[in-house]
Design a protein around this motif. Structure first.
Motif, PDB file in Angstrom:
ATOM      1  N   SER A   8     -13.584  -7.417 -12.676  1.00  0.00           N
ATOM      2  CA  SER A   8     -14.687  -6.653 -12.093  1.00  0.00           C
ATOM      3  C   SER A   8     -14.551  -6.555 -10.587  1.00  0.00           C
ATOM      4  CB  SER A   8     -16.033  -7.296 -12.430  1.00  0.00           C
ATOM      5  OG  SER A   8     -16.239  -7.273 -13.809  1.00  0.00           O
ATOM      6  N   VAL A   9     -14.219  -7.674  -9.970  1.00  0.00           N
ATOM      7  CA  VAL A   9     -14.065  -7.696  -8.517  1.00  0.00           C
ATOM      8  C   VAL A   9     -12.916  -6.791  -8.098  1.00  0.00           C
ATOM      9  CG1 VAL A   9     -13.439  -9.162  -6.565  1.00  0.00           C
ATOM     10  CG2 VAL A   9     -15.097  -9.968  -8.233  1.00  0.00           C
ATOM     11  N   LEU A  10     -11.808  -6.859  -8.815  1.00  0.00           N
ATOM     12  CA  LEU A  10     -10.652  -6.032  -8.469  1.00  0.00           C
ATOM     13  C   LEU A  10     -10.968  -4.549  -8.582  1.00  0.00           C
ATOM     14  CD1 LEU A  10      -7.775  -8.048 -10.156  1.00  0.00           C
ATOM     15  CD2 LEU A  10      -8.431  -8.005  -7.754  1.00  0.00           C
ATOM     16  N   LEU A  11     -11.631  -4.175  -9.657  1.00  0.00           N
ATOM     17  CA  LEU A  11     -12.000  -2.769  -9.812  1.00  0.00           C
ATOM     18  C   LEU A  11     -12.935  -2.328  -8.700  1.00  0.00           C
ATOM     19  CD1 LEU A  11     -12.544  -2.582 -13.658  1.00  0.00           C
ATOM     20  CD2 LEU A  11     -10.717  -1.521 -12.347  1.00  0.00           C
ATOM     21  N   PHE A  12     -13.902  -3.179  -8.417  1.00  0.00           N
ATOM     22  CA  PHE A  12     -14.864  -2.861  -7.361  1.00  0.00           C
ATOM     23  C   PHE A  12     -14.164  -2.701  -6.022  1.00  0.00           C
ATOM     24  CE2 PHE A  12     -17.532  -4.496  -3.926  1.00  0.00           C
ATOM     25  CZ  PHE A  12     -18.474  -3.496  -3.909  1.00  0.00           C
ATOM     26  N   LEU A  13     -13.314  -3.643  -5.669  1.00  0.00           N
ATOM     27  CA  LEU A  13     -12.677  -3.597  -4.364  1.00  0.00           C
ATOM     28  C   LEU A  13     -11.640  -2.483  -4.256  1.00  0.00           C
ATOM     29  CD1 LEU A  13     -12.569  -7.350  -3.591  1.00  0.00           C
ATOM     30  CD2 LEU A  13     -13.929  -5.613  -2.463  1.00  0.00           C
ATOM     31  N   SER A  14     -11.071  -2.086  -5.370  1.00  0.00           N
ATOM     32  CA  SER A  14     -10.152  -0.954  -5.300  1.00  0.00           C
ATOM     33  C   SER A  14     -10.917   0.310  -4.927  1.00  0.00           C
ATOM     34  CB  SER A  14      -9.401  -0.768  -6.620  1.00  0.00           C
ATOM     35  OG  SER A  14     -10.262  -0.330  -7.638  1.00  0.00           O
ATOM     36  N   PHE A  15     -12.167   0.426  -5.391  1.00  0.00           N
ATOM     37  CA  PHE A  15     -13.008   1.538  -4.983  1.00  0.00           C
ATOM     38  C   PHE A  15     -13.413   1.387  -3.523  1.00  0.00           C
ATOM     39  CE2 PHE A  15     -14.181   1.893  -9.587  1.00  0.00           C
ATOM     40  CZ  PHE A  15     -13.646   3.150  -9.772  1.00  0.00           C
ATOM     41  N   LEU A  16     -13.730   0.175  -3.108  1.00  0.00           N
ATOM     42  CA  LEU A  16     -14.179  -0.062  -1.738  1.00  0.00           C
ATOM     43  C   LEU A  16     -13.132   0.319  -0.714  1.00  0.00           C
ATOM     44  CD1 LEU A  16     -16.131  -3.401  -1.371  1.00  0.00           C
ATOM     45  CD2 LEU A  16     -16.911  -1.085  -0.992  1.00  0.00           C
ATOM     46  N   SER A  17     -11.887   0.235  -1.099  1.00  0.00           N
ATOM     47  CA  SER A  17     -10.836   0.480  -0.135  1.00  0.00           C
ATOM     48  C   SER A  17     -10.472   1.956  -0.001  1.00  0.00           C
ATOM     49  CB  SER A  17      -9.601  -0.317  -0.525  1.00  0.00           C
ATOM     50  OG  SER A  17      -9.122   0.148  -1.767  1.00  0.00           O
ATOM     51  N   CYS A  18     -11.224   2.829  -0.611  1.00  0.00           N
ATOM     52  CA  CYS A  18     -10.948   4.258  -0.517  1.00  0.00           C
ATOM     53  C   CYS A  18     -10.972   4.702   0.937  1.00  0.00           C
ATOM     54  CB  CYS A  18     -11.987   5.072  -1.296  1.00  0.00           C
ATOM     55  SG  CYS A  18     -11.980   4.733  -3.058  1.00  0.00           S
ATOM     56  N   LYS A  23     -13.171  14.481  -3.108  1.00  0.00           N
ATOM     57  CA  LYS A  23     -12.485  15.769  -3.220  1.00  0.00           C
ATOM     58  C   LYS A  23     -11.129  15.776  -2.514  1.00  0.00           C
ATOM     59  CE  LYS A  23     -16.800  18.272  -3.645  1.00  0.00           C
ATOM     60  NZ  LYS A  23     -17.732  19.196  -3.053  1.00  0.00           N
ATOM     61  N   GLU A  24     -10.939  14.915  -1.517  1.00  0.00           N
ATOM     62  CA  GLU A  24      -9.694  14.905  -0.755  1.00  0.00           C
ATOM     63  C   GLU A  24      -8.636  14.064  -1.445  1.00  0.00           C
ATOM     64  OE1 GLU A  24     -11.662  15.131   3.681  1.00  0.00           O
ATOM     65  OE2 GLU A  24     -10.916  13.252   2.926  1.00  0.00           O
ATOM     66  N   GLN A  25      -7.388  14.391  -1.173  1.00  0.00           N
ATOM     67  CA  GLN A  25      -6.276  13.597  -1.656  1.00  0.00           C
ATOM     68  C   GLN A  25      -5.741  12.767  -0.497  1.00  0.00           C
ATOM     69  OE1 GLN A  25      -5.193  13.439  -4.856  1.00  0.00           O
ATOM     70  NE2 GLN A  25      -6.976  14.720  -5.269  1.00  0.00           N
ATOM     71  N   PRO A  26      -5.180  11.586  -0.758  1.00  0.00           N
ATOM     72  CA  PRO A  26      -4.604  10.795   0.315  1.00  0.00           C
ATOM     73  C   PRO A  26      -3.485  11.572   0.996  1.00  0.00           C
ATOM     74  CG  PRO A  26      -4.523   9.606  -1.789  1.00  0.00           C
ATOM     75  CD  PRO A  26      -5.065  10.963  -2.056  1.00  0.00           C
ATOM     76  N   LYS A  27      -3.342  11.399   2.316  1.00  0.00           N
ATOM     77  CA  LYS A  27      -2.345  12.159   3.072  1.00  0.00           C
ATOM     78  C   LYS A  27      -1.024  11.422   3.203  1.00  0.00           C
ATOM     79  CE  LYS A  27      -5.821  14.774   5.408  1.00  0.00           C
ATOM     80  NZ  LYS A  27      -6.548  15.140   6.547  1.00  0.00           N
ATOM     81  N   SER A  28      -0.931  10.196   2.691  1.00  0.00           N
ATOM     82  CA  SER A  28       0.326   9.465   2.753  1.00  0.00           C
ATOM     83  C   SER A  28       0.601   8.828   1.398  1.00  0.00           C
ATOM     84  CB  SER A  28       0.260   8.389   3.837  1.00  0.00           C
ATOM     85  OG  SER A  28      -0.585   7.345   3.404  1.00  0.00           O
ATOM     86  N   ASN A  29       1.788   8.259   1.300  1.00  0.00           N
ATOM     87  CA  ASN A  29       2.162   7.592   0.054  1.00  0.00           C
ATOM     88  C   ASN A  29       1.701   6.144   0.012  1.00  0.00           C
ATOM     89  OD1 ASN A  29       3.379   9.862  -0.962  1.00  0.00           O
ATOM     90  ND2 ASN A  29       5.339   9.395  -0.002  1.00  0.00           N
ATOM     91  N   ILE A  30       1.005   5.672   1.047  1.00  0.00           N
ATOM     92  CA  ILE A  30       0.533   4.297   1.075  1.00  0.00           C
ATOM     93  C   ILE A  30      -0.572   4.135   0.044  1.00  0.00           C
ATOM     94  CG2 ILE A  30      -0.605   2.543   2.475  1.00  0.00           C
ATOM     95  CD1 ILE A  30       0.712   3.842   4.902  1.00  0.00           C
ATOM     96  N   LEU A 165     -21.091   6.636  -8.123  1.00  0.00           N
ATOM     97  CA  LEU A 165     -20.591   5.296  -7.789  1.00  0.00           C
ATOM     98  C   LEU A 165     -19.282   5.395  -7.015  1.00  0.00           C
ATOM     99  CD1 LEU A 165     -20.706   2.214  -7.981  1.00  0.00           C
ATOM    100  CD2 LEU A 165     -19.551   2.400 -10.193  1.00  0.00           C
ATOM    101  N   TYR A 166     -18.376   6.214  -7.483  1.00  0.00           N
ATOM    102  CA  TYR A 166     -17.082   6.379  -6.813  1.00  0.00           C
ATOM    103  C   TYR A 166     -17.294   6.896  -5.384  1.00  0.00           C
ATOM    104  CZ  TYR A 166     -12.319   7.814  -5.827  1.00  0.00           C
ATOM    105  OH  TYR A 166     -11.084   7.958  -5.243  1.00  0.00           O
ATOM    106  N   ALA A 167     -18.135   7.901  -5.235  1.00  0.00           N
ATOM    107  CA  ALA A 167     -18.393   8.459  -3.903  1.00  0.00           C
ATOM    108  C   ALA A 167     -18.990   7.395  -2.973  1.00  0.00           C
ATOM    109  CB  ALA A 167     -19.329   9.667  -3.999  1.00  0.00           C
ATOM    110  N   LEU A 168     -19.923   6.612  -3.485  1.00  0.00           N
ATOM    111  CA  LEU A 168     -20.557   5.566  -2.675  1.00  0.00           C
ATOM    112  C   LEU A 168     -19.514   4.523  -2.259  1.00  0.00           C
ATOM    113  CD1 LEU A 168     -22.968   4.026  -1.477  1.00  0.00           C
ATOM    114  CD2 LEU A 168     -23.229   2.951  -3.714  1.00  0.00           C
ATOM    115  N   LEU A 169     -18.692   4.095  -3.177  1.00  0.00           N
ATOM    116  CA  LEU A 169     -17.701   3.080  -2.861  1.00  0.00           C
ATOM    117  C   LEU A 169     -16.647   3.584  -1.877  1.00  0.00           C
ATOM    118  CD1 LEU A 169     -17.248   1.417  -6.364  1.00  0.00           C
ATOM    119  CD2 LEU A 169     -18.622   0.622  -4.433  1.00  0.00           C
ATOM    120  N   CYS A 170     -16.352   4.864  -1.933  1.00  0.00           N
ATOM    121  CA  CYS A 170     -15.409   5.437  -0.961  1.00  0.00           C
ATOM    122  C   CYS A 170     -16.016   5.559   0.432  1.00  0.00           C
ATOM    123  CB  CYS A 170     -14.915   6.799  -1.448  1.00  0.00           C
ATOM    124  SG  CYS A 170     -13.739   6.674  -2.800  1.00  0.00           S
ATOM    125  N   GLU A 171     -17.332   5.665   0.505  1.00  0.00           N
ATOM    126  CA  GLU A 171     -17.984   5.733   1.828  1.00  0.00           C
ATOM    127  C   GLU A 171     -17.768   4.445   2.563  1.00  0.00           C
ATOM    128  OE1 GLU A 171     -22.124   6.741   1.683  1.00  0.00           O
ATOM    129  OE2 GLU A 171     -21.737   8.548   0.526  1.00  0.00           O
TER     130      GLU A 171
END
Length: 171
Positions: A8-18, A23-30, A165-171
């Motif tokens: 649960s923590v891993l999933l949550f933090l993967s969202f947090l690190s957005c 709508k945007e795509q990442p601009k690098s391969n990182i 949820l995804y949008a909030l975590l990416c903020e």
């Protein structure tokens, strides 16, 4: 149990690190989420090798209403490692903390949570058993701000809008 909390923590933090909007795509391969997840895994792994990690169910609701901002603050004061937060969506798509699908057991209101807007929910006070408190049903965003850097949130996803949820975590 420890594996489920870690997942649960891993999933949550993967969202947090957005670092980009929905709508945007990442601009690098990182792979930023992977880096953040690795850091979290390392931190939890390090802490758990010599210690027992403690997770407070529905935040720490011994002296404050469950899933309230005060219960999160109490967990932080006590040095608890993780707080479980139950997340649901209101009628107007606001993500809030609430374990049950209805609000009667934990607040002065009656009815299904998703039949109310967030503004309407603010007319009710949270309870501890039969005692009314001054606390209100909090937004998930406020809970995350309260927890950030102090305690690891473990989101228990109930009935909710995953895009919100995804949008909030990416903020």
């Amino acid at each position: 149990m420890k594996k489920y909390i870690l997942l649960s923590v891993l999933l949550f933090l993967s969202f947090l690190s957005c670092k980009h909007s929905v709508k945007e795509q990442p601009k690098s391969n990182i792979n930023v989420p992977k880096l953040a997840v690795n850091k979290v895994v390392q931190t939890i792994d390090y802490k758990s090798k010599n210690n027992i990690l403690v997770c407070a169910h529905r935040s720490y609701h011994k002296n404050a209403p469950e899933n309230s901002l005060q219960s999160i603050k109490n967990a932080i004061i006590l040095g608890i490692d993780l707080v479980e937060l139950d997340v649901r969506t209101t009628k107007d798509s606001v993500l809030v903390l609430m374990h049950d699908d209805s609000i009667g057991r934990v607040s002065t209101g009656k009815g299904k949570l998703n039949d109310f807007t967030f503004k309407e929910l603010q007319n009710f006070s949270l309870k501890i058993e039969d005692s009314v408190t001054p606390y209100k049903i909090p937004k998930l965003s406020d809970a995350l701000k309260t927890a950030k850097g102090k305690v690891i949130p473990n989101l228990d996803i109930k009935d909710l809008d995953f895009k919100a949820l995804y949008a909030l975590l990416c903020e």
